[in-house]
Design a protein around this motif. Structure first.
Motif, short mmCIF file in Angstrom:
data_model
loop_
_atom_site.label_atom_id
_atom_site.label_comp_id
_atom_site.label_asym_id
_atom_site.label_seq_id
_atom_site.Cartn_x
_atom_site.Cartn_y
_atom_site.Cartn_z
N ALA A 1 0.60 -1.19 -0.14
CA ALA A 1 0.12 0.07 -0.23
C ALA A 1 0.45 1.17 -0.01
CB ALA A 1 -0.89 0.18 1.53
N THR A 2 1.86 0.95 0.92
CA THR A 2 2.79 2.62 0.70
C THR A 2 3.10 2.67 -0.69
OG1 THR A 2 3.48 2.38 3.20
CG2 THR A 2 4.81 3.10 1.74
N ALA A 3 4.07 1.65 -1.02
CA ALA A 3 5.04 1.57 -2.39
C ALA A 3 3.97 2.00 -3.20
CB ALA A 3 5.33 0.20 -2.64
N MET A 4 2.84 1.25 -3.71
CA MET A 4 1.93 1.49 -4.40
C MET A 4 1.00 3.60 -4.64
SD MET A 4 0.55 -2.14 -5.59
CE MET A 4 -0.54 -1.19 -6.85
N GLY A 5 1.13 3.17 -3.89
CA GLY A 5 -0.09 4.40 -2.51
C GLY A 5 0.83 5.82 -2.97
N GLY A 6 2.37 6.02 -2.37
CA GLY A 6 2.86 6.74 -2.88
C GLY A 6 3.79 7.04 -4.15
N PHE A 7 4.07 5.40 -5.05
CA PHE A 7 3.67 6.31 -6.22
C PHE A 7 2.81 6.60 -7.34
CE2 PHE A 7 3.73 3.88 -10.88
CZ PHE A 7 5.15 4.53 -11.39
N GLU A 8 1.50 6.56 -7.06
CA GLU A 8 0.82 7.03 -7.62
C GLU A 8 0.22 8.83 -7.00
OE1 GLU A 8 -2.72 7.42 -9.56
OE2 GLU A 8 -1.55 5.55 -9.88
N TYR A 9 0.78 9.02 -5.65
CA TYR A 9 1.15 10.24 -5.75
C TYR A 9 1.72 10.97 -5.90
CZ TYR A 9 1.24 14.12 -1.78
OH TYR A 9 0.55 15.14 -1.48
N THR A 10 3.30 10.58 -6.70
CA THR A 10 3.99 11.52 -7.01
C THR A 10 3.86 11.23 -8.47
OG1 THR A 10 5.32 9.32 -6.98
CG2 THR A 10 5.85 11.53 -5.09
N GLY A 11 3.12 11.06 -8.93
CA GLY A 11 2.50 10.91 -10.71
C GLY A 11 1.62 10.04 -11.34
N GLY A 12 2.45 8.46 -10.25
CA GLY A 12 1.92 7.03 -11.38
C GLY A 12 3.08 7.27 -12.60
N SER A 13 3.84 7.71 -12.73
CA SER A 13 5.24 7.37 -13.65
C SER A 13 6.97 8.02 -13.26
CB SER A 13 5.27 8.52 -14.01
OG SER A 13 6.22 8.21 -15.33
N LEU A 14 7.46 6.50 -13.51
CA LEU A 14 8.92 6.35 -13.16
C LEU A 14 9.59 7.92 -13.58
CD1 LEU A 14 10.10 2.93 -13.22
CD2 LEU A 14 9.67 4.84 -11.03
N PHE A 15 9.13 8.96 -14.96
CA PHE A 15 9.34 9.41 -15.74
C PHE A 15 8.65 10.96 -15.09
CE2 PHE A 15 9.90 6.05 -18.35
CZ PHE A 15 10.86 5.47 -18.08
N GLY A 16 8.59 11.17 -14.45
CA GLY A 16 7.56 12.31 -13.72
C GLY A 16 6.36 12.42 -13.90
N LYS A 17 5.45 13.62 -13.44
CA LYS A 17 4.34 13.75 -14.13
C LYS A 17 3.62 13.68 -14.88
CE LYS A 17 0.96 15.70 -11.78
NZ LYS A 17 -0.49 14.95 -11.04
N ARG A 18 2.85 12.51 -15.49
CA ARG A 18 2.06 12.71 -17.00
C ARG A 18 1.80 14.87 -17.86
NH1 ARG A 18 -2.00 8.64 -15.14
NH2 ARG A 18 -0.80 7.34 -13.95
N ARG A 19 1.98 14.07 -18.70
CA ARG A 19 1.63 15.36 -19.46
C ARG A 19 0.01 16.06 -19.56
NH1 ARG A 19 6.97 16.08 -19.31
NH2 ARG A 19 7.66 17.62 -19.44
N ASP A 20 -0.43 16.52 -19.87
CA ASP A 20 -1.95 16.82 -20.34
C ASP A 20 -1.44 16.33 -21.95
OD1 ASP A 20 -4.38 17.38 -21.23
OD2 ASP A 20 -4.24 19.04 -20.48
N PRO A 21 -2.26 15.52 -22.82
CA PRO A 21 -2.34 15.45 -23.95
C PRO A 21 -3.20 16.31 -24.58
CG PRO A 21 -3.70 13.71 -23.15
CD PRO A 21 -3.33 14.51 -21.81
N ASN A 22 -4.19 16.63 -23.72
CA ASN A 22 -4.08 18.36 -25.75
C ASN A 22 -3.54 19.60 -25.09
OD1 ASN A 22 -7.21 16.00 -25.27
ND2 ASN A 22 -7.43 16.83 -23.20
N ASP B 1 -0.18 21.79 -26.60
CA ASP B 1 0.24 21.02 -27.57
C ASP B 1 1.82 21.58 -26.62
OD1 ASP B 1 2.11 21.34 -29.91
OD2 ASP B 1 2.00 23.52 -29.81
N GLU B 2 3.08 20.51 -27.19
CA GLU B 2 4.62 20.72 -26.61
C GLU B 2 5.79 21.82 -26.55
OE1 GLU B 2 7.02 18.78 -24.18
OE2 GLU B 2 4.89 18.59 -24.58
N PHE B 3 4.82 22.32 -27.80
CA PHE B 3 6.17 23.50 -28.21
C PHE B 3 5.04 25.18 -27.66
CE2 PHE B 3 6.42 27.15 -31.12
CZ PHE B 3 8.17 26.87 -30.85
N GLU B 4 3.93 25.01 -27.54
CA GLU B 4 3.18 25.89 -26.73
C GLU B 4 3.91 26.14 -25.23
OE1 GLU B 4 -0.92 26.17 -27.60
OE2 GLU B 4 -0.48 26.57 -29.76
N ARG B 5 3.70 24.30 -24.94
CA ARG B 5 3.75 24.93 -22.93
C ARG B 5 5.36 24.39 -22.37
NH1 ARG B 5 6.31 21.28 -19.31
NH2 ARG B 5 6.75 19.84 -21.39
N ARG B 6 6.13 24.85 -23.85
CA ARG B 6 7.69 24.95 -23.80
C ARG B 6 8.02 26.95 -23.51
NH1 ARG B 6 12.22 19.99 -24.85
NH2 ARG B 6 10.99 18.38 -23.78
#
Length: 197
Positions: free
Chosen positions: A116-137, A139-144
């Motif tokens: 529970a600690t491992a999975m809850g912590g993983f989900e709390y920090t974004g659910g990815s080993l590579f950082g928070k998921r980006r919104d697919p809607n 545009d990456e260029f405009e965001r940067r």
């Protein structure tokens, strides 16, 4: 305001369908793991050893996956909220299934709390080993570009706050420097450096 309220409205999920799909997936992983265990056995146990000798691996992994998905989805449906607490609850009950193999209550609680600690912590920090998921809607260029210009300060403000020096020089710096040296030391600094021979 109406569109943002619709975006955050919870949509119930089909608990049974998701549980069956996850049970099948983790059961397949368990079948593969059992086959590997059977292959690495010292005795020749035959092809049915996947089910008779190491078949508990299939059952444990299928039960863990199914329990996790059932508790997580049920909790989300009951709370009408999709967050890390659902994942932590699913992880606890899934880890408790793994703790049942030890047949002690402390193991049941320990495995449950650890997962529970491992999975809850993983989900709390974004659910990815590579950082928070980006919104697919978005545009990456405009965001940067927005990130680049969001914290940019004018050069005049930077000079006023930090002063000149350390690689930060405003327009007319050479003339001001020449005047300061002349006042302080009485030395005339040439306007251009002599050519190197």
């Amino acid at each position: 305001m109406g569109a943002s309220a619709d975006d955050h409205h919870y949509h119930p999920q089909d608990t049974i369908a998701r549980t069956m799909r996850t049970t099948g997936l983790t059961g397949s992983v368990g079948l593969f793991a059992s086959a590997v265990q059977n292959t690495l056995a010292r005795q020749n146990v035959g092809p049915w050893g996947v089910f008779t000798r190491t078949g508990a691996t299939i059952g444990i992994l299928a039960a863990m996956g199914g329990t996790y998905e059932f508790v997580k989805t049920s909790s989300a449906n009951l709370r009408e909220k999709e967050d890390h607490w659902n994942v932590a609850l699913g992880g606890f009950f899934s880890g408790a299934i793994l703790g049942l193999r030890a047949r002690t209550f402390p193991a049941l609680l320990g495995y449950g709390a650890a997962l529970a600690t491992a999975m809850g912590g993983f989900e709390y920090t974004g659910g990815s080993l590579f950082g928070k998921r980006r919104d697919p809607n978005v545009d990456e260029f405009e965001r940067r570009e927005k990130l680049r210009t969001q914290w940019r300060t004018p050069g005049e403000q930077t000079l006023a706050e930090l002063g000149e020096g350390r690689g930060i020089y405003g327009p007319g710096y050479a003339e001001r420097r020449r005047e300061r040296i002349k006042e302080a030391y009485g030395i005339d600094v040439p306007t251009s450096h002599p050519a190197a021979s």
